[in-house]
Design an enzyme around this catalytic site. Structure first.
Site, PDB file in Angstrom:
ATOM      1  N   PRO A  98     -10.337  -0.007  39.809  1.00  0.00           N
ATOM      2  CA  PRO A  98      -9.449   1.014  39.282  1.00  0.00           C
ATOM      3  C   PRO A  98      -9.129   2.110  40.278  1.00  0.00           C
ATOM      4  CG  PRO A  98     -11.623   1.182  38.279  1.00  0.00           C
ATOM      5  CD  PRO A  98     -11.672   0.050  39.219  1.00  0.00           C
ATOM      6  N   GLU A  99      -7.885   2.508  40.301  1.00  0.00           N
ATOM      7  CA  GLU A  99      -7.468   3.676  41.063  1.00  0.00           C
ATOM      8  C   GLU A  99      -7.276   4.823  40.059  1.00  0.00           C
ATOM      9  OE1 GLU A  99      -4.491   2.746  44.057  1.00  0.00           O
ATOM     10  OE2 GLU A  99      -4.961   0.634  43.920  1.00  0.00           O
ATOM     11  N   HIS A 139     -22.617  -9.256  32.286  1.00  0.00           N
ATOM     12  CA  HIS A 139     -22.183  -8.120  33.108  1.00  0.00           C
ATOM     13  C   HIS A 139     -21.953  -6.846  32.315  1.00  0.00           C
ATOM     14  CE1 HIS A 139     -21.896 -11.034  36.221  1.00  0.00           C
ATOM     15  NE2 HIS A 139     -20.857 -11.628  35.702  1.00  0.00           N
ATOM     16  N   ARG A 148     -19.282  -6.781  39.567  1.00  0.00           N
ATOM     17  CA  ARG A 148     -19.699  -6.646  40.971  1.00  0.00           C
ATOM     18  C   ARG A 148     -20.726  -5.547  41.185  1.00  0.00           C
ATOM     19  NH1 ARG A 148     -14.404  -7.086  44.664  1.00  0.00           N
ATOM     20  NH2 ARG A 148     -15.950  -7.328  46.297  1.00  0.00           N
TER      21      ARG A 148
END
Length: 271
Positions: free
Chosen positions: A2-3, A91, A110
């Site tokens: 995400p930005e 996750h 990740r």
DNA sequence: AGGAAAACCTGCGTGC
DNA sequence: TGCACGCAGGTTTTCC
């Protein structure tokens, strides 16, 4: 991943549901994120009321009376508000359980994200204290950017991704902003004209604002959504479009790597 | 000291 | 089908 727009969209999606609610339990299934999640997070937060959810750069700040939970989504993190009985999937590392039956669930395949606790004002925290101005604030203007770029020999694209120079711009919006400003990504940062700096300031603002608006339009189902809360497709001009005709001039979009990140640009529209 | 590269992780698509 | 490889919207740390 995400930005700034995705983080802001996430914030808006969860803030209305959770602000003012009390936490009854914190469940950490896997504390191994960018840094270890504090082992006593449940003790810290149980019984406490969430005062507000703010954003600084790509960080989310969960404000409590006695401190702040600093959250970063890294490359693959996402947050969803669920009902209490939703089964846990792979996750999904952390749940903030609220006494009103809602549950904020953090998923991050990740594990580049972060959950950190601070009792200091968050702007003093080592992760936040050196961050550049917010791009949508008045502080980010041509005077500021001209000074920030002066003497910098690095290419303009990695420069605007540097969070000490301007925050919130990541790999997608860096390429998109430079396209809109008509600037080649490889240009040394200190070789931009005053006019180009002005165009770049405007382009960064416009790209981020449009993306936030696009995210807002997809904001709906934060309860039991499809797992992509806060994520939305960007109507891009160059990013991910290598070899495709430029939407403006028809020239094939070029790609290269800068600092092991993919860059996309139009050789005809950018100089 | 600035700038480039490595490091942290998992999953997915591609090509042999 | 299986496996190796490269790539993924971030940031810190390490190395020159």
């Amino acid at each position: 991943m995400p930005e700034l727009p995705e983080v802001e969209t996430t914030r808006r999606g969860i803030a209305g549901r959770l602000t003012g609610a009390a936490i009854c339990e914190v469940i950490v299934r896997n504390p191994k994120l960018r840094w270890p999640v504090p082992g006593n997070l449940d003790e810290i937060l149980a019984g406490q009321t969430l005062q507000a959810i703010e954003r600084r750069a790509k960080y989310l700040l969960f404000r409590f009376k006695h401190g702040t939970l600093i959250v970063h989504l890294g490359m693959s993190g996402s947050l969803r508000v669920l009902s209490t009985d939703t089964p846990v999937e792979k996750h999904e590392h952390i749940d903030l359980v609220f006494s009103n039956g809602q549950r904020l669930r953090y998923r991050d395949p990740r594990r580049f994200g972060a959950f950190q606790w601070t009792v200091e004002p968050p702007e003093k925290h080592p992760l936040l204290c050196k961050l550049a101005p917010e791009p949508l604030s008045g502080e980010f203007n041509t005077d500021y950017l001209a000074k920030a770029l002066a003497g910098k020999k690095i290419a303009i694209k990695p420069a605007i991704m540097d969070q000490h120079l301007v925050v919130g711009v990541g790999n997608i919006y860096a390429s998109e902003a430079l396209f809109r400003a008509g600037i080649v990504p490889q240009r040394p940062a200190n070789r931009l004209s005053a006019e180009e700096i002005l165009r770049l300031v405007d382009a960064i603002r416009a790209v981020l604002k449009e993306a936030i608006a696009a995210g807002g339009s997809t904001l709906r189902d934060y309860v039991d959504s499809d797992g992509n809360a806060g994520y939305f497709t960007v109507n891009s001009y160059v990013y991910g479009l290598a070899g495709k005709p430029c939407r403006v001039c028809g020239s094939p979009i070029q790609t290269l790597r800068q600092g092991q990140r993919a860059t996309f640009w139009c050789p005809h529209c950018q100089h």
